[in-house]
Write a protein that holds these residues in place. Structure first.
Motif: not given
Length: 166
Positions: A28-32
């Protein structure tokens, strides 16, 4: 870290799901960060600053969870500080399998990484599906980061120093 803290606070009996929470939190952090970078067409420096900003926001989320659920501090303190003391084979085994799989896939995708380092236009002109390759590499990075975090916890600055040392 926020995903694991939320898991421990909301479902204290689900300790076996920590690796999955760590993976999905990393994803989720990487996609954000990827979405912000793709939307703005940002430079590498801007992406780094966006990553630091997202990290600060997620750390604030961890502190919020610890404030709302003070009992979860006892269950998450070791994870948030990080360390490998007291890691058992039962806890290490799933992460080792995932790390091994991730390293094998990364070796298979090494040429794609090299082509992507030449630039988007060059990679596309060589016939590479740039969007798909970047997404797969992002998933792979999330798998490796989440797997390492699942048993070692959040070891401060290792993510910053490790790649430069290597």
């Amino acid at each position: 870290g926020l995903a694991v803290t939320l898991l421990v606070a909301l479902a204290p009996g689900a300790a076996a799901s920590v690796p999955f929470a760590a993976f999905f939190g990393a994803l989720a952090a990487c996609l954000c960060i990827y979405a912000i970078a793709r939307h703005t067409g940002a430079s590498r420096m801007t992406i780094t600053l966006v990553g630091i900003t997202i990290s600060s926001i997620l750390t604030a989320g961890i502190n919020l969870v610890k404030t709302i659920f003070p009992d979860s501090i006892y269950n998450t303190h070791g994870f948030l500080v990080g360390g490998i003391a007291g890691v058992s084979m039962a806890k290490l085994s799933p992460a080792c399998w995932l790390i091994g799989l991730g390293l094998l896939v990364s070796l298979l995708l090494a040429r794609d990484i090299d082509v992507l380092s030449l630039g988007e236009e060059t990679a596309a002109s060589l016939g590479m599906n740039v969007k798909l390759s970047r997404f797969l590499l992002l998933m792979l990075a999330s798998l490796l980061a989440g797997s390492a975090v699942s048993f070692a916890g959040l070891l401060g600055f290792v993510g910053l120093l490790g790649p430069h040392i290597a």
